[in-house]
Scaffold this motif. Structure first.
Motif, PDB file in Angstrom:
ATOM      1  N   PRO A 173       8.370  12.722  -4.099  1.00 44.02           N
ATOM      2  CA  PRO A 173       8.699  11.677  -5.056  1.00 44.02           C
ATOM      3  C   PRO A 173       9.056  10.366  -4.355  1.00 44.02           C
ATOM      4  N   LEU A 174       8.678   9.284  -5.002  1.00 49.00           N
ATOM      5  CA  LEU A 174       8.984   7.932  -4.548  1.00 49.00           C
ATOM      6  C   LEU A 174       8.432   7.610  -3.157  1.00 49.00           C
ATOM      7  N   LYS A 175       7.305   8.164  -2.810  1.00 53.14           N
ATOM      8  CA  LYS A 175       6.679   7.866  -1.528  1.00 53.14           C
ATOM      9  C   LYS A 175       5.300   7.285  -1.775  1.00 53.14           C
ATOM     10  N   VAL A 176       4.941   6.310  -0.951  1.00 54.62           N
ATOM     11  CA  VAL A 176       3.653   5.638  -1.057  1.00 54.62           C
ATOM     12  C   VAL A 176       3.004   5.677   0.322  1.00 54.62           C
ATOM     13  N   ARG A 177       1.738   6.001   0.366  1.00 56.62           N
ATOM     14  CA  ARG A 177       0.998   6.004   1.628  1.00 56.62           C
ATOM     15  C   ARG A 177       0.210   4.697   1.699  1.00 56.62           C
ATOM     16  N   LEU A 178       0.437   3.915   2.773  1.00 51.46           N
ATOM     17  CA  LEU A 178      -0.241   2.641   2.970  1.00 51.46           C
ATOM     18  C   LEU A 178      -1.269   2.782   4.085  1.00 51.46           C
ATOM     19  N   SER A 179      -2.394   2.112   3.914  1.00 48.78           N
ATOM     20  CA  SER A 179      -3.394   2.073   4.986  1.00 48.78           C
ATOM     21  C   SER A 179      -4.064   0.701   4.986  1.00 48.78           C
ATOM     22  N   TRP A 180      -4.574   0.286   6.157  1.00 48.41           N
ATOM     23  CA  TRP A 180      -5.246  -0.997   6.297  1.00 48.41           C
ATOM     24  C   TRP A 180      -6.058  -1.020   7.571  1.00 48.41           C
ATOM     25  N   GLN A 181      -6.891  -2.044   7.672  1.00 44.15           N
ATOM     26  CA  GLN A 181      -7.683  -2.301   8.870  1.00 44.15           C
ATOM     27  C   GLN A 181      -7.133  -3.561   9.529  1.00 44.15           C
ATOM     28  N   PRO A 182      -7.234  -3.656  10.855  1.00 41.14           N
ATOM     29  CA  PRO A 182      -6.745  -4.867  11.521  1.00 41.14           C
ATOM     30  C   PRO A 182      -7.512  -6.098  11.034  1.00 41.14           C
ATOM     31  N   PRO A 183      -6.876  -7.261  11.069  1.00 43.84           N
ATOM     32  CA  PRO A 183      -7.560  -8.488  10.642  1.00 43.84           C
ATOM     33  C   PRO A 183      -8.637  -8.900  11.650  1.00 43.84           C
ATOM     34  N   ASP A 184      -9.592  -9.682  11.175  1.00 40.33           N
ATOM     35  CA  ASP A 184     -10.613 -10.231  12.069  1.00 40.33           C
ATOM     36  C   ASP A 184      -9.988 -11.216  13.057  1.00 40.33           C
ATOM     37  N   ASN A 185      -9.054 -12.024  12.586  1.00 37.74           N
ATOM     38  CA  ASN A 185      -8.381 -13.005  13.426  1.00 37.74           C
ATOM     39  C   ASN A 185      -6.993 -12.485  13.746  1.00 37.74           C
ATOM     40  N   THR A 186      -6.753 -12.116  15.012  1.00 38.06           N
ATOM     41  CA  THR A 186      -5.447 -11.604  15.411  1.00 38.06           C
ATOM     42  C   THR A 186      -4.483 -12.696  15.823  1.00 38.06           C
ATOM     43  N   GLY A 187      -4.937 -13.953  15.784  1.00 38.07           N
ATOM     44  CA  GLY A 187      -4.071 -15.059  16.135  1.00 38.07           C
ATOM     45  C   GLY A 187      -4.109 -15.412  17.598  1.00 38.07           C
TER      46      GLY A 187
END
Length: 166
Positions: free
Chosen positions: A144-158
């Motif tokens: 309960p009350l847990k969310v799984r987040l996922s993403w890919q790195p940005p093209d521009n890392t700065g």
């Protein structure tokens, strides 16, 4: 007959040498701070032990171009100027535009005038893009009350043009 008298050679103060230890810090997408140290020679010159006149200020010229590197052929703006007092060994440039390359030089000033300008320094303002393919999944399997987040790195890392990403 003339009486004996003591004579003393007076050496006129000269202009300061170049500043040392120039470094830059990208504070955010529109702000750069520049730091430096006093010149080794504040105006006496010729390796004299007396370091000359006190530094009364620093003068900076900043200009930009729309792509790295800035060259005499690509500099798009006339320089803007900023000054500091003689004890201030930094300056923050604000209101800059991301993805633009800025170049500047700095010189010390004393009573004799402007010193030797530092070599031109350049920085291109790049800040990281937001992550890509961002998703949030609520799953009962995670509890309960847990969310799984996922993403890919940005093209521009700065890190700028041609830099390896982290």
């Amino acid at each position: 007959a003339c009486g004996a008298y003591a004579s003393q050679s007076l050496v006129a103060a000269g202009r300061p040498g170049p500043i040392t230890g120039l470094s830059t810090v990208l504070e955010n997408a529109t702000t750069v701070s520049v730091y430096w140290s006093l010149p080794a020679d504040t105006g006496r010159g010729n390796g004299a032990a007396d370091q000359g006149e006190p530094i009364t200020g620093f003068a900076m010229a900043i200009s930009y171009c729309d792509g790295p590197p800035c060259t005499a052929d690509t500099a798009a703006s006339p320089p803007s100027y900023a000054t500091t007092n003689g004890s201030q060994l930094s300056h923050t440039f604000t209101g800059l535009i991301e993805a633009r390359t800025y170049q500047w030089d700095i010189l010390a000033v004393n009573a004799a005038g402007d010193g030797v300008a530092s070599p031109v320094t350049q920085i291109t303002l790049f800040f990281p893009s937001p992550p890509q393919s961002f998703s949030a999944v609520v799953s009962a399997a995670d509890g309960p009350l847990k969310v799984r987040l996922s993403w890919q790195p940005p093209d521009n890392t700065g890190r700028g043009v041609g830099a390896d990403s982290e």
